[in-house]
Design a protein around this motif. Sequence first.
Motif, PDB file in Angstrom:
ATOM      1  N   PRO A 143       0.822  -1.208   0.000  1.00 40.70           N
ATOM      2  CA  PRO A 143       0.000   0.000   0.000  1.00 40.70           C
ATOM      3  C   PRO A 143       0.864   1.268   0.000  1.00 40.70           C
ATOM      4  CG  PRO A 143      -0.020  -1.010   2.174  1.00 40.70           C
ATOM      5  CD  PRO A 143       0.754  -1.923   1.271  1.00 40.70           C
ATOM      6  N   GLN A 144       2.169   1.112   0.161  1.00 44.03           N
ATOM      7  CA  GLN A 144       3.096   2.256   0.188  1.00 44.03           C
ATOM      8  C   GLN A 144       3.942   2.271  -1.087  1.00 44.03           C
ATOM      9  OE1 GLN A 144       4.911   1.120   3.970  1.00 44.03           O
ATOM     10  NE2 GLN A 144       4.004   2.969   4.869  1.00 44.03           N
ATOM     11  N   GLU A 145       3.286   2.440  -2.219  1.00 44.25           N
ATOM     12  CA  GLU A 145       3.967   2.357  -3.512  1.00 44.25           C
ATOM     13  C   GLU A 145       5.059   3.411  -3.682  1.00 44.25           C
ATOM     14  OE1 GLU A 145       1.080   2.179  -6.673  1.00 44.25           O
ATOM     15  OE2 GLU A 145       0.493   0.136  -6.113  1.00 44.25           O
ATOM     16  N   LYS A 146       4.977   4.515  -2.957  1.00 41.51           N
ATOM     17  CA  LYS A 146       5.995   5.563  -3.080  1.00 41.51           C
ATOM     18  C   LYS A 146       7.374   5.082  -2.588  1.00 41.51           C
ATOM     19  CE  LYS A 146       4.980   7.487   1.390  1.00 41.51           C
ATOM     20  NZ  LYS A 146       4.295   8.424   2.178  1.00 41.51           N
ATOM     21  N   LEU A 147       7.415   3.989  -1.823  1.00 39.19           N
ATOM     22  CA  LEU A 147       8.677   3.456  -1.311  1.00 39.19           C
ATOM     23  C   LEU A 147       9.355   2.467  -2.273  1.00 39.19           C
ATOM     24  CD1 LEU A 147       7.717   2.936   2.436  1.00 39.19           C
ATOM     25  CD2 LEU A 147       8.945   4.854   1.388  1.00 39.19           C
ATOM     26  N   VAL A 148       8.656   2.099  -3.361  1.00 40.24           N
ATOM     27  CA  VAL A 148       9.262   1.208  -4.358  1.00 40.24           C
ATOM     28  C   VAL A 148      10.487   1.922  -4.931  1.00 40.24           C
ATOM     29  CG1 VAL A 148       8.923   0.148  -6.632  1.00 40.24           C
ATOM     30  CG2 VAL A 148       7.147  -0.034  -4.880  1.00 40.24           C
ATOM     31  N   GLY A 149      11.589   1.190  -5.042  1.00 39.83           N
ATOM     32  CA  GLY A 149      12.852   1.771  -5.505  1.00 39.83           C
ATOM     33  C   GLY A 149      13.829   1.997  -4.363  1.00 39.83           C
ATOM     34  N   GLN A 150      13.389   1.789  -3.131  1.00 40.76           N
ATOM     35  CA  GLN A 150      14.234   2.020  -1.969  1.00 40.76           C
ATOM     36  C   GLN A 150      14.535   0.712  -1.237  1.00 40.76           C
ATOM     37  OE1 GLN A 150      12.855   5.348   0.477  1.00 40.76           O
ATOM     38  NE2 GLN A 150      11.497   5.949  -1.196  1.00 40.76           N
ATOM     39  N   ALA A 151      15.501   0.761  -0.326  1.00 40.41           N
ATOM     40  CA  ALA A 151      15.830  -0.375   0.546  1.00 40.41           C
ATOM     41  C   ALA A 151      15.116  -0.134   1.872  1.00 40.41           C
ATOM     42  CB  ALA A 151      17.336  -0.483   0.741  1.00 40.41           C
ATOM     43  N   VAL A 152      13.881  -0.665   1.995  1.00 43.06           N
ATOM     44  CA  VAL A 152      13.040  -0.350   3.146  1.00 43.06           C
ATOM     45  C   VAL A 152      12.353  -1.553   3.781  1.00 43.06           C
ATOM     46  CG1 VAL A 152      12.566   2.025   2.401  1.00 43.06           C
ATOM     47  CG2 VAL A 152      11.083   0.166   1.623  1.00 43.06           C
ATOM     48  N   SER A 153      12.441  -2.722   3.167  1.00 46.23           N
ATOM     49  CA  SER A 153      11.677  -3.869   3.665  1.00 46.23           C
ATOM     50  C   SER A 153      12.481  -4.694   4.664  1.00 46.23           C
ATOM     51  CB  SER A 153      11.229  -4.760   2.495  1.00 46.23           C
ATOM     52  OG  SER A 153      12.305  -5.567   2.050  1.00 46.23           O
ATOM     53  N   HIS A 154      11.838  -5.729   5.159  1.00 46.92           N
ATOM     54  CA  HIS A 154      12.493  -6.675   6.065  1.00 46.92           C
ATOM     55  C   HIS A 154      12.924  -7.921   5.293  1.00 46.92           C
ATOM     56  CE1 HIS A 154      10.384  -4.115   8.956  1.00 46.92           C
ATOM     57  NE2 HIS A 154      11.422  -4.378   9.725  1.00 46.92           N
ATOM     58  N   GLY A 155      13.418  -7.717   4.076  1.00 45.74           N
ATOM     59  CA  GLY A 155      13.924  -8.804   3.243  1.00 45.74           C
ATOM     60  C   GLY A 155      13.094  -9.090   2.029  1.00 45.74           C
ATOM     61  N   CYS A 156      11.811  -8.840   2.088  1.00 45.23           N
ATOM     62  CA  CYS A 156      10.935  -9.114   0.949  1.00 45.23           C
ATOM     63  C   CYS A 156      11.154  -8.099  -0.165  1.00 45.23           C
ATOM     64  CB  CYS A 156       9.475  -9.094   1.372  1.00 45.23           C
ATOM     65  SG  CYS A 156       8.936 -10.629   2.133  1.00 45.23           S
ATOM     66  N   VAL A 157      10.544  -8.391  -1.291  1.00 45.44           N
ATOM     67  CA  VAL A 157      10.632  -7.540  -2.467  1.00 45.44           C
ATOM     68  C   VAL A 157       9.249  -6.940  -2.693  1.00 45.44           C
ATOM     69  CG1 VAL A 157      11.218  -7.448  -4.908  1.00 45.44           C
ATOM     70  CG2 VAL A 157      12.391  -9.056  -3.393  1.00 45.44           C
ATOM     71  N   ARG A 158       9.144  -5.655  -2.430  1.00 43.80           N
ATOM     72  CA  ARG A 158       7.874  -4.959  -2.600  1.00 43.80           C
ATOM     73  C   ARG A 158       7.743  -4.466  -4.036  1.00 43.80           C
ATOM     74  NH1 ARG A 158       7.703  -0.661   2.395  1.00 43.80           N
ATOM     75  NH2 ARG A 158       8.135  -2.133   4.088  1.00 43.80           N
ATOM     76  N   MET A 159       6.513  -4.541  -4.532  1.00 39.96           N
ATOM     77  CA  MET A 159       6.234  -4.087  -5.890  1.00 39.96           C
ATOM     78  C   MET A 159       4.960  -3.248  -5.903  1.00 39.96           C
ATOM     79  SD  MET A 159       7.036  -7.636  -7.969  1.00 39.96           S
ATOM     80  CE  MET A 159       6.910  -6.858  -9.579  1.00 39.96           C
ATOM     81  N   ARG A 160       4.847  -2.388  -6.924  1.00 38.58           N
ATOM     82  CA  ARG A 160       3.586  -1.676  -7.117  1.00 38.58           C
ATOM     83  C   ARG A 160       2.505  -2.730  -7.342  1.00 38.58           C
ATOM     84  NH1 ARG A 160       6.040   2.360 -11.498  1.00 38.58           N
ATOM     85  NH2 ARG A 160       5.777   0.405 -12.608  1.00 38.58           N
ATOM     86  N   ASN A 161       1.311  -2.474  -6.881  1.00 32.62           N
ATOM     87  CA  ASN A 161       0.246  -3.466  -6.971  1.00 32.62           C
ATOM     88  C   ASN A 161      -0.056  -3.896  -8.405  1.00 32.62           C
ATOM     89  OD1 ASN A 161      -0.380  -3.992  -4.173  1.00 32.62           O
ATOM     90  ND2 ASN A 161      -1.000  -1.854  -4.112  1.00 32.62           N
ATOM     91  N   GLN A 162      -0.053  -2.967  -9.350  1.00 27.29           N
ATOM     92  CA  GLN A 162      -0.302  -3.340 -10.746  1.00 27.29           C
ATOM     93  C   GLN A 162       0.812  -4.238 -11.271  1.00 27.29           C
ATOM     94  OE1 GLN A 162      -0.422   0.601 -12.479  1.00 27.29           O
ATOM     95  NE2 GLN A 162       1.699   0.472 -13.132  1.00 27.29           N
ATOM     96  N   ASP A 163       2.041  -4.034 -10.784  1.00 25.28           N
ATOM     97  CA  ASP A 163       3.170  -4.847 -11.241  1.00 25.28           C
ATOM     98  C   ASP A 163       3.143  -6.254 -10.648  1.00 25.28           C
ATOM     99  OD1 ASP A 163       4.000  -2.633 -12.671  1.00 25.28           O
ATOM    100  OD2 ASP A 163       5.584  -2.084 -11.248  1.00 25.28           O
ATOM    101  N   ILE A 164       2.779  -6.390  -9.368  1.00 27.38           N
ATOM    102  CA  ILE A 164       2.730  -7.741  -8.778  1.00 27.38           C
ATOM    103  C   ILE A 164       1.616  -8.549  -9.434  1.00 27.38           C
ATOM    104  CG2 ILE A 164       1.254  -7.183  -6.797  1.00 27.38           C
ATOM    105  CD1 ILE A 164       4.155  -9.722  -6.821  1.00 27.38           C
ATOM    106  N   LEU A 165       0.522  -7.895  -9.812  1.00 27.15           N
ATOM    107  CA  LEU A 165      -0.548  -8.603 -10.521  1.00 27.15           C
ATOM    108  C   LEU A 165      -0.041  -9.118 -11.867  1.00 27.15           C
ATOM    109  CD1 LEU A 165      -3.578  -6.252  -9.745  1.00 27.15           C
ATOM    110  CD2 LEU A 165      -3.217  -8.567  -8.867  1.00 27.15           C
ATOM    111  N   ALA A 166       0.711  -8.294 -12.573  1.00 26.13           N
ATOM    112  CA  ALA A 166       1.251  -8.696 -13.879  1.00 26.13           C
ATOM    113  C   ALA A 166       2.270  -9.814 -13.720  1.00 26.13           C
ATOM    114  CB  ALA A 166       1.881  -7.491 -14.579  1.00 26.13           C
ATOM    115  N   LEU A 167       3.155  -9.708 -12.736  1.00 30.31           N
ATOM    116  CA  LEU A 167       4.165 -10.733 -12.511  1.00 30.31           C
ATOM    117  C   LEU A 167       3.522 -12.053 -12.112  1.00 30.31           C
ATOM    118  CD1 LEU A 167       7.155 -11.458 -12.384  1.00 30.31           C
ATOM    119  CD2 LEU A 167       7.134 -10.708 -10.000  1.00 30.31           C
ATOM    120  N   TYR A 168       2.567 -11.994 -11.225  1.00 31.65           N
ATOM    121  CA  TYR A 168       1.873 -13.193 -10.740  1.00 31.65           C
ATOM    122  C   TYR A 168       1.271 -13.994 -11.904  1.00 31.65           C
ATOM    123  CZ  TYR A 168      -1.117 -15.969  -7.602  1.00 31.65           C
ATOM    124  OH  TYR A 168      -1.728 -16.978  -6.904  1.00 31.65           O
ATOM    125  N   ALA A 169       0.767 -13.285 -12.900  1.00 28.75           N
ATOM    126  CA  ALA A 169       0.139 -13.939 -14.057  1.00 28.75           C
ATOM    127  C   ALA A 169       1.160 -14.619 -14.965  1.00 28.75           C
ATOM    128  CB  ALA A 169      -0.665 -12.912 -14.853  1.00 28.75           C
TER     129      ALA A 169
END
Length: 181
Positions: A143-169
């Motif tokens: 839900p925090q798409e503005k943080l995509v492109g940064q090193a901010v997670s606890h190891g996971c790979v965050r993606m914009r929601n439209q992009d994770i939907l495309a990748l998942y398919a």
Amino acid sequence: MKFDSLSKKCLISLGVAILVINIQQSLTAAPIESAKNQPINSLTAPLPARNTQTTNLVLKLSDRRVYLYRGDKLATSYPVAIGKAGWETPVGSYKVMEMQRDPVWEHPWTGKLVPPGAKNPLGARWIGFWTDGKNFIGFHGTPQEKLVGQAVSHGCVRMRNQDILALYAQVDVGTPVTVNP
């Protein structure tokens, strides 16, 4: 309280992002051709040709992008957020182990469950590729798409929601995922 398997696997703290991807392209069949007005005998007709190009994912941490390849050709890429200092996304070769639509997230410290929806830190999809048996790492929306492109997670790979939907398919369980520095 009893938790489903995804809830147990999502014990990584808020903002954990998911990366993983190795994809097998959908099988395509060539049409069976026959002479005009001649019926095709299903017992003697040639079998359709199959195209089974392997799909795989390459996550380049330094680029903060995941690249989707079909065979040796780059098909597309997406920007991602990666693990922050002390919670780095693990480098290595993996395979997609789990895929979930509309995942439920369990807060790792409180055990509170967050149902699918706008407030769920995993977004609309989860593609898991790493575990130590307790914690899990994968690609997921945020839900925090503005943080995509940064090193901010606890190891996971965050993606914009439209992009994770495309990748998942485009990926399946078993898709190879390579994480490079």
